[in-house]
Design an enzyme around this catalytic site. Structure first.
Site, short mmCIF file in Angstrom:
data_model
loop_
_atom_site.label_atom_id
_atom_site.label_comp_id
_atom_site.label_asym_id
_atom_site.label_seq_id
_atom_site.Cartn_x
_atom_site.Cartn_y
_atom_site.Cartn_z
N ASP A 128 16.65 0.53 12.37
CA ASP A 128 15.52 1.48 12.65
C ASP A 128 16.24 2.77 13.32
O ASP A 128 15.58 3.61 14.20
CB ASP A 128 14.34 1.13 13.57
CG ASP A 128 13.40 0.04 12.78
OD1 ASP A 128 13.22 0.15 11.74
OD2 ASP A 128 13.16 -0.85 13.64
N SER A 154 0.77 -1.24 0.05
CA SER A 154 -0.15 0.06 -0.04
C SER A 154 0.88 1.18 0.11
O SER A 154 0.46 2.21 -0.52
CB SER A 154 -1.07 0.04 0.99
OG SER A 154 -0.34 0.47 2.28
N ASN A 155 2.00 1.12 0.79
CA ASN A 155 2.83 2.32 0.56
C ASN A 155 3.62 2.67 -0.97
O ASN A 155 3.73 3.71 -1.35
CB ASN A 155 4.04 2.10 1.46
CG ASN A 155 3.47 2.53 2.92
OD1 ASN A 155 3.38 3.87 3.28
ND2 ASN A 155 3.42 1.64 3.82
N HIS A 192 8.59 3.23 8.84
CA HIS A 192 8.44 2.44 9.91
C HIS A 192 7.06 2.79 10.87
O HIS A 192 6.79 3.87 10.84
CB HIS A 192 9.53 2.70 11.03
CG HIS A 192 9.47 1.88 12.42
ND1 HIS A 192 9.82 0.36 12.37
CD2 HIS A 192 8.86 2.21 13.55
CE1 HIS A 192 9.67 0.14 13.73
NE2 HIS A 192 8.96 1.10 14.39
C1 GAR Z 1 3.67 -0.70 6.70
O1 GAR Z 1 2.98 -0.42 7.69
C2 GAR Z 1 5.19 -0.48 7.08
O2 GAR Z 1 5.47 0.65 7.89
C3 GAR Z 1 5.72 -1.72 7.76
O3 GAR Z 1 5.37 -2.86 7.05
C4 GAR Z 1 4.00 -2.19 6.53
C5 GAR Z 1 3.81 -2.71 5.06
O4 GAR Z 1 2.55 -2.21 4.50
N1 GAR Z 1 7.09 -1.96 7.78
C6 GAR Z 1 7.89 -2.14 8.62
O5 GAR Z 1 7.45 -2.54 9.79
C7 GAR Z 1 9.39 -1.94 8.34
N2 GAR Z 1 10.09 -2.18 9.88
P1 GAR Z 1 2.30 -2.03 2.91
O6 GAR Z 1 2.86 -3.40 2.22
O7 GAR Z 1 0.92 -1.98 2.59
O8 GAR Z 1 3.09 -0.75 2.43
#
Ligand code: GAR
Length: 207
Positions: A151, A13-14, A110
């Site tokens: 991090d 989603s990001n 994060h």
């Molecule tokens: C997001 O919440 C991101 O911040 C987290 O994984 C998710 C991915 O969502 N990342 C971490 O925890 C890295 N330490 P997405 O695939 O929908 O973007």
């Protein structure tokens, strides 16, 4: 034009938020590569649908070391002349092989307010669970540069959300994700405009 690679392991989603931001011209950069360590990830599918070059190298069962894996990824980025790498739910700890050449040219998102609730094992739902268990009133998201400590790199942008008394990790994650989708494209915009400087290990945003 800044050439951007997005690394993702999951739903993406990001990744989608960054593609959407590019499409409306929020930043002067081009997403030139989508990379995943999970060939069947949603991120690969999104990349292919958007006709962006999408490459996956399965980390599961990879025959070499972590360093060899990262060296392969580095060669890929260098061959595409990538200027900025955005980790967007890339669930793999990187080695210096990849971190050093992209120091202050690689960002991560994060799902918490670093430096709290970060470090090894603190990712995805683990962060939201820990925030709720600690009875925090606030959580949020952080975009930071990637350095060798997990991090621990300089923070670029943060956004906050209130934690509600009836929040579950899922409801909190949903609201935090909305913040992620706002601050990540904004951090990329600042980078593309050359407005992020790192001075004495801290980010300074230029006007
Ligand atoms: C997001 O919440 C991101 O911040 C987290 O994984 C998710 C991915 O969502 N990342 C971490 O925890 C890295 N330490 P997405 O695939 O929908 O973007």
């Amino acid at each position: 034009m800044i050439k951007i690679a997005i690394f993702a392991s999951g739903g993406g989603s990001n990744l989608q938020a960054l593609i959407d931001a590019q499409d409306v011209g929020l930043f002067k950069g081009k997403i030139a590569l989508i990379f995943s360590n999970v060939p069947e990830s949603g991120a690969m599918e999104k990349g292919e649908n958007e006709r962006i070059e999408s490459v996956a190298i399965a980390s599961k069962g990879y025959p070499g070391s972590r360093e060899e894996y990262d060296a392969e990824v580095l060669r890929l980025c260098e061959s595409k002349k990538i200027d900025l790498v955005c980790l967007a739910g890339y669930m793999r700890i990187l080695t210096p092989v990849l971190i050093k050449p992209y120091l202050y040219k690689m960002m991560n998102i994060h799902p918490g307010l670093l430096p709290m609730f970060g470090g090894e094992g603190m990712y995805g739902h683990h962060v939201h669970e820990a925030v709720i268990t600690a009875k925090e009133n606030e959580s949020g998201a952080t975009v930071h540069f990637v350095t060798e400590g997990v991090d621990a790199g300089p923070i670029i942008l943060q956004g906050n959300v209130k934690v509600q008394s009836n929040d579950t990790p899922e409801t909190l994650a949903e609201r935090v994700l909305k913040v992620e989708h706002q601050i990540y494209p904004e951090a990329v915009r600042l980078f593309c405009e050359g407005k992020i400087k790192v001075v004495d290990g801290r980010v300074r945003i230029l006007n």
